[in-house]
Design an enzyme around this catalytic site. Structure first.
Site, short mmCIF file in Angstrom:
data_model
loop_
_atom_site.label_atom_id
_atom_site.label_comp_id
_atom_site.label_asym_id
_atom_site.label_seq_id
_atom_site.Cartn_x
_atom_site.Cartn_y
_atom_site.Cartn_z
N ASP A 131 64.71 91.10 34.22
CA ASP A 131 65.03 89.67 34.16
C ASP A 131 64.59 88.94 35.43
O ASP A 131 64.50 89.54 36.49
CB ASP A 131 66.55 89.51 33.94
N ASN A 145 64.90 86.16 22.06
CA ASN A 145 63.84 85.51 22.85
C ASN A 145 62.91 84.63 22.00
O ASN A 145 62.15 83.82 22.54
CB ASN A 145 63.03 86.53 23.65
C1 IPE Z 1 67.28 89.64 28.42
O1 IPE Z 1 66.93 88.59 29.26
C2 IPE Z 1 66.10 90.02 27.57
C3 IPE Z 1 65.00 90.68 28.26
C4 IPE Z 1 64.97 91.01 29.53
C5 IPE Z 1 63.87 91.00 27.44
P1 IPE Z 1 67.20 87.06 28.86
O2 IPE Z 1 66.70 86.26 29.99
O3 IPE Z 1 66.63 86.80 27.53
O4 IPE Z 1 68.79 87.01 28.75
P2 IPE Z 1 69.80 85.78 28.87
O5 IPE Z 1 69.34 84.74 27.90
O6 IPE Z 1 69.71 85.32 30.28
O7 IPE Z 1 71.14 86.37 28.55
C1 IPE Z 2 62.64 88.27 31.76
O1 IPE Z 2 62.45 87.13 32.54
C2 IPE Z 2 61.55 88.46 30.75
C3 IPE Z 2 61.95 88.18 29.36
C4 IPE Z 2 63.13 87.87 28.93
C5 IPE Z 2 60.91 88.28 28.36
P1 IPE Z 2 62.91 85.70 32.04
O2 IPE Z 2 61.80 85.07 31.31
O3 IPE Z 2 64.19 85.78 31.29
O4 IPE Z 2 63.12 84.96 33.43
P2 IPE Z 2 64.32 83.99 33.81
O5 IPE Z 2 65.59 84.75 33.53
O6 IPE Z 2 64.21 82.79 32.96
O7 IPE Z 2 64.13 83.72 35.26
MG MG Z 3 66.13 85.69 31.80
#
Ligand code: IPE
Ligand code: IPE
Ligand code: MG
Length: 259
Positions: free
Chosen positions: A33, A81
């Site tokens: 994340d 996502n």
């Molecule tokens: C969790 O991260 C999913 C992945 C790392 C693929 P998200 O960024 O989607 O989670 P939330 O929305 O902050 O809970």
């Molecule tokens: C994790 O990084 C990757 C995926 C969930 C695909 P994020 O895209 O969630 O990055 P933040 O949490 O918005 O910074």
């Molecule tokens: Mg995220």
């Protein structure tokens, strides 16, 4: 810059001294994340963070394999996502193609076998092909399993497991009284990981302290670590630091410490 280098060298030396190579967790799962925030901090578009995050996946895969980890599960795309803007979703769907097209030879060199959890039939054709080819190209590798969670959600996984078991009951193949934890585990997408299906250590980067629908069934007794680094800043040393922290924990599984 020089100071930074000296610091990382010290960090790496300190880590090597403290790491117990005899007690490496068998299964490490990571919620990768913070890609978007990493990019935004640098005034870059969010997808630049995903691109950099892909480099981290390569580094951490090699580091984990070198340490003797048996399974590395990486949460790459959740069933939730899809809610993101289509431009970002499209970019994320291209990443497995880019990743595998450049990295499969390294995976084979390190004897790493690719596996996937999640409903990949919902991914674009080209992405599905890249994933299936990577699985086929590494099918003979018997070192670490690199297990990607792609269009994966734990509630979806549990729901599918229940459907299969319900159908088998309806068809008279199983007596509902014989349903047990082992049967449920065998119907999870992680069943392909065999004896290492349950993570020993779950790491989430970026400082968020939640599970976001990842391996809910399997993490019943996993050690959880929430680390502040955004995923693109994570590396092999960060992994070692997390393992050292893990090695300092006392897992009890409901029993007593010195049993
Ligand atoms: C969790 O991260 C999913 C992945 C790392 C693929 P998200 O960024 O989607 O989670 P939330 O929305 O902050 O809970
Ligand atoms: C994790 O990084 C990757 C995926 C969930 C695909 P994020 O895209 O969630 O990055 P933040 O949490 O918005 O910074
Ligand atoms: Mg995220």
């Amino acid at each position: 810059m020089e100071e930074q280098l000296v610091f990382s060298k010290n960090k790496s030396e300190a880590n090597d001294q403290q790491l117990d190579l005899e007690r490496i967790p068998n299964h490490i799962a990571i919620i990768m994340d913070g890609n978007g925030r990493w990019a935004q901090k640098r005034h870059l578009p969010r997808v630049a963070g995903h691109k950099q995050g892909m480099q981290t996946v390569k580094k951490v895969t090699i580091a984990a394999s070198d340490l003797g980890v048996k399974v590395l599960s990486l949460y790459a795309f959740s069933t939730e996502n899809w809610k993101r803007p289509s431009s970002e979703v499209n970019y994320l769907m291209q990443l497995p193609i880019r990743f595998f097209s450049t990295f499969v030879p390294d995976l084979v060199k390190h004897n790493v076998k690719v596996a996937v959890m999640g409903d990949i039939t919902k991914l674009p054709e080209q992405t599905q092909k890249a994933v299936k080819d990577a699985i086929a190209d590494t099918a003979d590798c018997n070192g670490m399993i690199l297990n990607f969670a792609l269009n994966y959600g734990s509630r979806d996984e549990i729901t599918r497991a229940m459907k299969k078991i319900g159908q088998a009951v309806k068809d008279g193949q199983i007596d509902p009284m014989t349903i047990d934890e082992q049967m449920l585990s065998q119907h999870m997408m992680s069943a392909q990981l065999g004896e290492y299906a349950d993570p020993d250590l779950l790491i989430r980067t970026s400082g968020e302290e939640r599970i976001s629908n990842f391996m809910l069934w399997q993490i019943a007794y996993s050690e959880l670590e929430f680390v502040p680094e955004h995923w693109p800043d994570f590396d092999g040393e960060s992994l070692k630091t997390a393992i050292i922290e893990f090695q300092g924990r006392h897992r009890r599984f409901g029993g007593l410490k010195n049993q």
